[in-house]
Design an enzyme around this catalytic site. Structure first.
Site: not given
Ligand SMILES: *Cc1c(COP(=O)(O)O)cnc(C)c1O
Length: 416
Positions: A96, A118, A388
């Protein structure tokens, strides 16, 4: 220039991904979106903007992130080699920050002193509060009160970073309701306020801009896999909430037809509407519609009411999905599958035990798909998983869902 994007059948104009995307907002927000569109185009064309962003991504956030060969996991599964793109190693613990930093620099460049955002699980809120502290900007975060209860630790993190966290009580008191409230704030305070949207969602230019800030993931991974393996991967797997980490991980490979792109949605606890957040699921999934400023797949009932969703991972728990994914889905360039709560929790344990890497439950959805796929592929094949985020934020949920208090190690059914 901008009003042309309201034509729902146009295919190749800015802000459209096939039929999807566009700008569906009240008149009062059009001027703000046009101002943003222009300011972003100007910044994107300015080498000085990119130089500052790249410098901070490197020294502040920790880019480039590692591309790690998960040898023990791969050998245990006995099939394709699995590589992990380690976005979990970034500052604040998830991808993020790539987007929050990019938009924070843009807001400062536009002379906006007040930032709103948000957040669902709190990861985007933490990334935004972090960037505001770094750049000396005022920060207000909208968060559903249900999510504030589920992700209490992230609420404290945001407050410690100097942000004001405003609880939202309406609707299901989750992400969708927080977005509505942030949009209301933006309409009211548009002159001095910049809205940092947290995924590849919303009205043009957000889906394009957010994707471009995460594009660095695939720019890096392509170079890294060529250095380490001398060729491109056979498949790239990423979890899809709004779709920002997935589009960032996919983007540079879209022209490479031999690289399979696989998005993993939240299968929750069943296939019936309301039990999951699998917008692309064939039966009980979403159909095209407008939600929160963009035209994409939306989980909705026969009357067009937005359906409730469920996922063990707050970050994947949203009724719509970024419009670029809707296009990649319809064209067949990317494939979308889903993973149940149970399989995602098993994958958390599997990756923790085989590699000593504790993934976010969101990311574990992608890991679970790789665990399923690898044994079906030859040992000469390569799967790249976009990891992610890290799992620290999920300890409370994991403690509830898995029996971590027992004396012996937990072994959920079917895990390694
Ligand atoms: C917010 C988040 C997601 C989902 O958001 P995307 O916009 O689909 O990437 C996935 N993994 C993590 C660790 C997150 O914090």
């Amino acid at each position: 220039m901008a009003t042309a994007t309201l034509n729902p059948t146009a295919t190749s104009i800015p802000g459209r991904f096939g039929a999807y995307g566009g700008r569906y907002v009240p008149e009062t927000l059009m001027a703000a979106l046009l101002e943003l569109d222009e300011a972003y185009a100007d910044a994107d064309a300015d080498p000085a903007f990119h130089a500052e962003l790249d410098e901070l991504l490197h020294h502040y956030c920790g880019r480039p992130t590692a591309l790690y060969y998960a040898k023990r996991l791969s050998e245990t599964l006995g099939g394709a080699k699995i590589y992990l793109k380690r976005e979990d190693l970034l500052h604040t613990g998830a991808h993020k920050i790539n987007n929050a930093l990019g938009q924070g620099l843009l807001a400062r460049r536009m002379g906006k002193k007040r930032i709103i955002a948000e957040t669902g699980a709190g990861q985007h809120g933490v990334a935004t509060a972090t960037v505001c502290a770094l750049l000396g900007l005022e920060c207000v975060i909208y968060m559903g009160e249900e999510d504030m209860r589920r992700q209490e630790l992230n609420v404290y993190r945001m407050r410690l970073l100097g942000a004001e966290v405003r609880g939202v009580n309406g609707g299901s008191a989750t992400l969708k309701d927080a977005i509505n409230e942030a949009m209301r704030d933006w309409v009211t305070n548009v002159r001095e306020t910049y809205y940092i949207l947290g995924s590849a969602l919303g009205s043009h230019p957000y889906p394009t801009m957010v994707r471009n800030f995460h594009r660095v993931i695939s720019l890096e991974s392509k170079q890294q896999i060529l250095e380490q393996e001398g060729r491109l991967p056979d498949a790239i797997v990423a979890c899809v909430g709004g779709g920002s980490n997935a589009i960032g991980a996919f983007y540079e490979y879209i022209p490479d037809a031999n690289v399979q792109l696989i998005g993993v949605e939240a299968g929750g606890r069943g296939t019936a509407l309301g039990e999951h957040a699998a917008r692309f699921q064939k039966v009980g999934g979403g159909v095209p519609g407008v939600l929160q400023g963009t035209y994409s797949y939306v989980l909705q009932d026969d009357a067009g009411q937005v359906a409730s969703t469920h996922s063990v991972s707050a970050g994947l728990d949203y009724a719509s999905v970024g419009p670029e994914h809707a296009m990649l889905h319809d064209s067949g360039r990317a494939t979308y599958v889903s993973c149940s709560d149970e399989d995602a929790l098993k994958a958390v344990v599997t990756l923790s035990r085989t590699e000593g890497i504790l993934p976010a439950i969101e990311s574990a959805h992608a890991v679970a798909e790789a665990v399923r796929l690898a044994p079906l592929m030859g040992k000469d094949k390569i799967i790249m998983v976009n990891l992610s985020g890290r799992g620290d934020k999920d300890m409370g949920i994991l403690a509830r869902e898995l029996d971590l208090k027992g004396a012996s190690p937990i072994t959920p059914k079917g895990s390694l």
